[in-house]
Design an enzyme around this catalytic site. Sequence first.
Site, PDB file in Angstrom:
ATOM      1  N   GLY A 188    -101.207 -93.107   6.953  1.00 58.22           N
ATOM      2  CA  GLY A 188    -100.346 -91.612   6.179  1.00 58.22           C
ATOM      3  C   GLY A 188    -100.016 -90.580   6.459  1.00 58.22           C
ATOM      4  CB  SER A 189     -99.087 -87.333   4.546  1.00 56.79           C
ATOM      5  OG  SER A 189     -99.326 -87.455   3.068  1.00 56.79           O
ATOM      6  N   PRO A 190    -102.101 -86.524   5.949  1.00 57.68           N
ATOM      7  CG  PRO A 190    -102.017 -85.172   7.083  1.00 57.68           C
ATOM      8  CD  PRO A 190    -101.449 -85.830   6.966  1.00 57.68           C
ATOM      9  CB  VAL A 192    -101.478 -90.372   0.846  1.00 57.11           C
ATOM     10  CG1 VAL A 192    -101.663 -91.005   0.072  1.00 57.11           C
ATOM     11  CG2 VAL A 192     -99.808 -89.127   0.233  1.00 57.11           C
ATOM     12  N   GLY A 193    -103.898 -88.782   1.986  1.00 56.86           N
ATOM     13  CA  GLY A 193    -105.580 -89.114   3.270  1.00 56.86           C
ATOM     14  C   GLY A 193    -106.345 -88.620   2.640  1.00 56.86           C
ATOM     15  CD  GLU A 210    -105.751 -94.784  12.736  1.00 57.83           C
ATOM     16  OE1 GLU A 210    -105.223 -93.611  13.467  1.00 57.83           O
ATOM     17  OE2 GLU A 210    -107.161 -95.313  13.014  1.00 57.83           O
ATOM     18  CB  CYS A 244     -98.406 -91.356  13.561  1.00 59.17           C
ATOM     19  SG  CYS A 244     -99.130 -92.642  14.689  1.00 59.17           S
TER      20      CYS A 244
END
Length: 468
Positions: A188-190, A192-193, A210, A244
């Site tokens: 997902g997105s940085p 939320v990461g 990822e 992505c």
Amino acid sequence: MDPFVDVLRRLREAFRSGRTRAAEFRIAQLKGLDRFLQDNKQLLQEALAKDLHKSSFESEISEIRITQGEINLAVRNLRAWMKDEKVPKNVATQLDSAFIRKEPFGVVLIIAPWNYPLNLTLVPLVGALAAGNCVVLKPSEISTSVEKVLAEVLPRYLDQSCFAVALGGPEVTGQLLEQRFDYIFFTGSPRVGKIVMTAAAKHLTPVTLELGGKNPCYVDDDCDLQTVANRVVWFRCFNAGQTCVAPDYILCSREMQDRLVPAMQRAITRFYGDDPKSSPDLGRIIADKQFQRLQGLLGCGRVAIGGQSDETERYIAPTVLVDVQETEPVMQEEIFGPILPIMNVQGPDEAVDFIRRREKPLALYAFSNNRQVVKRVLAGTSSGGFCGNDGFMHMTLATLPFGGVGASGMGRYHGKFSFDTFSHHRACLLRPPGLEKIYAMRYPPYTRRNLRVLQMAMETRGCSCTLL
């Protein structure tokens, strides 16, 4: 009352029973996953069309076939992957058995995104099952049609004592992250990461992240113009740009830009016709929120190609932006749509400098007829993956690891890398119980003679070992 307590208890009991450790059980689960794809191919393609307006061609090659390839590779090689891996020994351990044992972590959590809701959910699942783990799968609630199939149909093909699907939005994901897992795999997105990594840190849970980022694409003055235009347009517009690893911006000279833009227009017309909106091969933006963000980006720079949009269909035309400033939003955030800005640089050295000033991307591309230019960009930069003279074909090769670096993620998967990611590599040494006289030189009182002997005995083909 926590809704996941009973689920996790069931999965932990199944894991502790040892049933997931046998190769036969793992292979049976993988074959069940393959049957799920075969039996429900049409249902899955219909779901992908509803969620993303994805054509059957794109669904087949980027979602279903890649996943089946990963399953088949794992089934064919699993027994070899599971074998203890012998390692070189030094003189001090010549009489011992030294090896690496690949063990499952236990109960793992896979949090998947919406842009490739089948591929990016099931390919990590292949690795988790092959490694012998029990799994909680959290598909994206945004790709609602695919989520429904995964929740209602997939469990019929797997052992439900070892597998569960969790449904819901961010609140459910937050509840899951409060639990203790043995491994977390997130795509997902940085933004939320960072949340996932913070939650995992509370339990010291290892993670694979990822993420994404802005993937540069350098186009050299010396290149086959229409070939480059064809490839860049296809990879940027594939899945409506919601990829992505898609090229996120072009770096080229002003002279190349003036030649490249008309060539890209020819490619767009050839691929999608005079009215791309009516093409069955161009996808749509997943949801209103994402559409509105992309519509805002159309105001950056100057529109050289496209720029049209239709909110009722969540349609964004294949768009090329020029005269873009580095400070504008389209150059600050991952685009995730069929919009491609062009920035001007004078040659590969300036392109490399531009790329190195920014966060490390998930993928990086360079187009040139001069092999040395491609090598210069490769050597001067860092990225999760690199492809010269094409788009994201590197990620279709299961013998290459897929993953990010720095802000674009950590960890890797695909093929055997997936099995290794979901396996604990346990260092093992088995020593015979006797021969105490030989090993006694380790004990006090210490002498310089014993120290010299031990130093020589502990050398392993030029590598030194350290006693802790």
